[in-house]
Design a protein around this motif. Structure first.
Motif, PDB file in Angstrom:
ATOM      1  N   GLN A 365      48.151  40.165  50.262  1.00  0.00           N
ATOM      2  CA  GLN A 365      48.902  39.152  49.529  1.00  0.00           C
ATOM      3  C   GLN A 365      47.979  38.055  49.006  1.00  0.00           C
ATOM      4  N   ALA A 366      46.981  37.670  49.834  1.00  0.00           N
ATOM      5  CA  ALA A 366      46.030  36.643  49.401  1.00  0.00           C
ATOM      6  C   ALA A 366      45.188  37.134  48.229  1.00  0.00           C
ATOM      7  N   ILE A 367      44.848  38.415  48.244  1.00  0.00           N
ATOM      8  CA  ILE A 367      44.059  38.989  47.141  1.00  0.00           C
ATOM      9  C   ILE A 367      44.882  38.986  45.854  1.00  0.00           C
ATOM     10  N   LEU A 368      46.133  39.402  45.950  1.00  0.00           N
ATOM     11  CA  LEU A 368      46.981  39.470  44.751  1.00  0.00           C
ATOM     12  C   LEU A 368      47.290  38.086  44.188  1.00  0.00           C
ATOM     13  N   GLU A 369      47.287  37.066  45.039  1.00  0.00           N
ATOM     14  CA  GLU A 369      47.596  35.709  44.574  1.00  0.00           C
ATOM     15  C   GLU A 369      46.401  35.006  43.942  1.00  0.00           C
ATOM     16  N   ASN A 370      45.224  35.614  44.053  1.00  0.00           N
ATOM     17  CA  ASN A 370      44.028  34.992  43.484  1.00  0.00           C
ATOM     18  C   ASN A 370      44.037  35.135  41.957  1.00  0.00           C
ATOM     19  N   PRO A 371      43.875  34.050  41.190  1.00  0.00           N
ATOM     20  CA  PRO A 371      43.944  34.125  39.714  1.00  0.00           C
ATOM     21  C   PRO A 371      42.871  35.034  39.101  1.00  0.00           C
ATOM     22  N   VAL A 372      41.665  35.020  39.662  1.00  0.00           N
ATOM     23  CA  VAL A 372      40.594  35.866  39.115  1.00  0.00           C
ATOM     24  C   VAL A 372      40.946  37.341  39.275  1.00  0.00           C
ATOM     25  N   VAL A 373      41.502  37.693  40.429  1.00  0.00           N
ATOM     26  CA  VAL A 373      41.896  39.088  40.669  1.00  0.00           C
ATOM     27  C   VAL A 373      43.057  39.461  39.751  1.00  0.00           C
ATOM     28  N   GLN A 374      44.030  38.565  39.608  1.00  0.00           N
ATOM     29  CA  GLN A 374      45.178  38.844  38.735  1.00  0.00           C
ATOM     30  C   GLN A 374      44.725  39.132  37.308  1.00  0.00           C
ATOM     31  N   LEU A 375      43.801  38.318  36.802  1.00  0.00           N
ATOM     32  CA  LEU A 375      43.299  38.524  35.441  1.00  0.00           C
ATOM     33  C   LEU A 375      42.498  39.822  35.344  1.00  0.00           C
ATOM     34  N   GLY A 376      41.719  40.118  36.382  1.00  0.00           N
ATOM     35  CA  GLY A 376      40.910  41.336  36.363  1.00  0.00           C
ATOM     36  C   GLY A 376      41.736  42.601  36.393  1.00  0.00           C
ATOM     37  N   LEU A 377      42.889  42.561  37.055  1.00  0.00           N
ATOM     38  CA  LEU A 377      43.727  43.762  37.156  1.00  0.00           C
ATOM     39  C   LEU A 377      44.321  44.167  35.815  1.00  0.00           C
ATOM     40  N   THR A 378      44.330  43.275  34.837  1.00  0.00           N
ATOM     41  CA  THR A 378      44.837  43.619  33.500  1.00  0.00           C
ATOM     42  C   THR A 378      43.738  44.176  32.598  1.00  0.00           C
ATOM     43  N   ASN A 379      42.528  44.314  33.132  1.00  0.00           N
ATOM     44  CA  ASN A 379      41.394  44.849  32.375  1.00  0.00           C
ATOM     45  C   ASN A 379      41.167  46.308  32.761  1.00  0.00           C
ATOM     46  N   PRO A 380      41.222  47.250  31.806  1.00  0.00           N
ATOM     47  CA  PRO A 380      41.015  48.668  32.142  1.00  0.00           C
ATOM     48  C   PRO A 380      39.672  48.922  32.813  1.00  0.00           C
ATOM     49  N   LYS A 381      38.683  48.117  32.485  1.00  0.00           N
ATOM     50  CA  LYS A 381      37.362  48.315  33.082  1.00  0.00           C
ATOM     51  C   LYS A 381      37.388  48.079  34.585  1.00  0.00           C
ATOM     52  N   THR A 382      38.244  47.139  35.039  1.00  0.00           N
ATOM     53  CA  THR A 382      38.372  46.892  36.479  1.00  0.00           C
ATOM     54  C   THR A 382      38.926  48.125  37.186  1.00  0.00           C
ATOM     55  N   LEU A 383      39.899  48.774  36.553  1.00  0.00           N
ATOM     56  CA  LEU A 383      40.452  49.996  37.133  1.00  0.00           C
ATOM     57  C   LEU A 383      39.381  51.070  37.236  1.00  0.00           C
ATOM     58  N   LEU A 384      38.567  51.188  36.190  1.00  0.00           N
ATOM     59  CA  LEU A 384      37.483  52.172  36.224  1.00  0.00           C
ATOM     60  C   LEU A 384      36.499  51.856  37.355  1.00  0.00           C
ATOM     61  N   ALA A 385      36.203  50.568  37.526  1.00  0.00           N
ATOM     62  CA  ALA A 385      35.280  50.163  38.589  1.00  0.00           C
ATOM     63  C   ALA A 385      35.842  50.513  39.959  1.00  0.00           C
ATOM     64  N   PHE A 386      37.123  50.235  40.168  1.00  0.00           N
ATOM     65  CA  PHE A 386      37.760  50.559  41.451  1.00  0.00           C
ATOM     66  C   PHE A 386      37.704  52.068  41.712  1.00  0.00           C
ATOM     67  N   GLU A 391      35.147  56.562  45.016  1.00  0.00           N
ATOM     68  CA  GLU A 391      34.555  57.882  45.245  1.00  0.00           C
ATOM     69  C   GLU A 391      33.035  57.842  45.355  1.00  0.00           C
ATOM     70  N   ASN A 392      32.398  56.805  44.813  1.00  0.00           N
ATOM     71  CA  ASN A 392      30.936  56.703  44.869  1.00  0.00           C
ATOM     72  C   ASN A 392      30.542  55.285  45.278  1.00  0.00           C
ATOM     73  N   PRO A 393      30.649  54.969  46.570  1.00  0.00           N
ATOM     74  CA  PRO A 393      30.397  53.603  47.033  1.00  0.00           C
ATOM     75  C   PRO A 393      28.997  53.085  46.700  1.00  0.00           C
ATOM     76  N   LEU A 394      28.038  53.999  46.510  1.00  0.00           N
ATOM     77  CA  LEU A 394      26.682  53.558  46.192  1.00  0.00           C
ATOM     78  C   LEU A 394      26.610  52.869  44.829  1.00  0.00           C
ATOM     79  N   ASN A 395      27.643  53.051  43.996  1.00  0.00           N
ATOM     80  CA  ASN A 395      27.667  52.397  42.682  1.00  0.00           C
ATOM     81  C   ASN A 395      28.230  50.973  42.753  1.00  0.00           C
TER      82      ASN A 395
END
Length: 422
Positions: A365-386, A391-395
């Motif tokens: 809940q604390a993560i979802l309430e963070n404004p930086v995280v909220q803005l990042g979740l609307t960026n497709p690149k963030t989804l790609l990063a996740f 699958e490849n933690p070394l990246n």
């Protein structure tokens, strides 16, 4: 005519220059069968008159061959020591051995060592006997200190679901995810972590070779450096990787297909605008299906890639290939940790990796309430990063240094560390 026998069989006489540390010099003439000890006695008679009264005087001195800097052995002859005519010898008094420590000094040293010695269990118990006891549930304390890497995977699984739902609500969702999918198609292997590359080139490795090593080792600087050292003398070390130099025809085909996809998307958008309300509902279903397919494509492109060297090493120990891949996936491609997992209770299991964090937990809940995280979740690149880090933690380092995804990962780490200390 009578000739003495000893003169007929006498050895060759050598003339030797002898020097002392005090600066005295003289010439000694000795047969080559003279022992070094006898030669030393003659030298001492010459430079220290009356010194032979003490039998220890001879043993307290030594002769050194000046050219070879070799200490001559008393029991050998001049010939055996390979001394030549007119060689220079140095007569030196041996350094006196250090005096043995007195009993008082030994006792003081032992006392000092005892004072510096760590206390044993009995001493600790005696010193803490009067302290109040506290009952601490160590199991709970250990459980509270959660491992960030383990929890991060669960967080990413849940955040991916949230990001997909948020992005799907965007009216331009299909176009956004087509662009995201295209990001994976535009030579994914050409993307190299610049910081990791700079570290290797600063070590002296050629840039092209460092790039190849990083690609082979999933952008891990340590593993890339080991690969570069191991293949330093390999004649094929600079050979291009398979599939790293696609032909121009393939590139043009990819570009044309992308243009075709874009034009079809535009045509679909215009037709959707031209249709009435019943048609728009059907278009919405079609867009939803298209999003699902794009999600599947992204997930397939981000499948876990086990370290081939670790796979070979673990299989040589007798483990099955599927078990090895599971072990490396669970342990972030770390060979030693994977081996311990295979030999242990094999927890967590590969199935546990796909379980997300409790969405009602204070941490999530604390993560979802963070404004930086909220803005990042609307960026497709963030989804790609996740997806990639899942699958490849070394990246992870690569995405932490990315200007778009780095701030999101930093906020997640800070929130976790803050709540983990409370």
């Amino acid at each position: 005519m009578f000739v003495q026998e000893e003169k007929i069989f006498a050895g060759k006489v050598l003339r030797l220059h002898v020097c002392t540390m005090e600066g005295a010099e003289w010439l000694e003439e000795v047969p080559e069968d003279t022992t070094v000890e006898k030669l030393k006695e003659r030298c001492l008679k010459h430079c220290v008159p009356g010194s032979l009264e003490d039998p220890k005087t001879v043993t307290h001195h030594k002769l050194i061959h000046a050219t070879s800097e070799k200490v001559l052995t008393d029991t050998k002859t001049v010939l055996e020591e390979n001394i030549q005519d007119r060689d220079v010898l140095l007569l030196i008094k041996k350094r006196a051995p250090p005096p043995l420590p007195k009993m008082a000094d030994v006792s003081a040293e032992e006392k000092r060592k005892q004072e510096q010695k760590a206390p044993d269990k009995d001493a600790i118990l005696k010193a803490t006997a009067n302290l109040p006891s506290r009952n601490v549930d160590r199991t709970v304390a250990h459980h509270n200190m959660r491992d960030f890497q383990t929890e991060l995977r669960k967080i990413l699984v849940s955040l991916i679901e949230v990001a997909q739902k948020l992005l799907a609500l965007n009216p331009d969702a299909v176009e956004l995810f087509k662009k995201a999918n295209a990001m994976l198609d535009e030579d994914e292997e050409d993307r190299v972590d610049e910081i990791a590359l700079r570290q290797l080139t600063e070590m002296g490795f050629p840039e092209s070779r460092a790039v190849k090593a990083l690609r082979l080792n999933h952008m891990s600087v340590t593993q890339a450096m080991e690969w570069l050292i191991e293949h330093a003398d390999d004649p094929t070390v600079d050979a291009p990787l398979p599939g790293q130099t696609p032909s121009e025809a393939t590139a043009e085909a990819g570009a044309s297909s992308a243009e075709a996809g874009a034009s079809s998307a535009e045509a679909g958008a215009s037709s959707a605008e031209a249709t009435a309300d019943p048609g728009s509902e059907a278009g919405g279903e079609e867009a939803k299906d298209e999003l699902t397919e794009i999600f599947k494509k992204i997930r397939r492109k981000r499948e876990f890639r086990p370290d081939p060297r670790a796979v070979i090493a673990l299989m040589e120990m007798g483990f099955d290939e599927k078990e090895v891949v599971d072990a490396l996936r669970v342990n972030n491609n770390q060979q030693n940790a994977a081996c311990e997992w295979l030999l242990g209770d094999r927890k967590p299991s590969p199935e546990d990796l796909d379980k997300g964090i409790d969405t009602n937990s204070p941490l999530f809940q604390a993560i979802l309430e963070n404004p930086v995280v909220q803005l990042g979740l609307t960026n497709p690149k963030t989804l790609l990063a996740f997806e990639d880090m899942l699958e490849n933690p070394l990246n992870s380092t690569q995405w932490m240094n990315d200007p778009e995804t780095g701030p999101v990962m930093l906020q997640i780490s800070r929130i976790f560390q803050t709540l983990n200390r409370t």
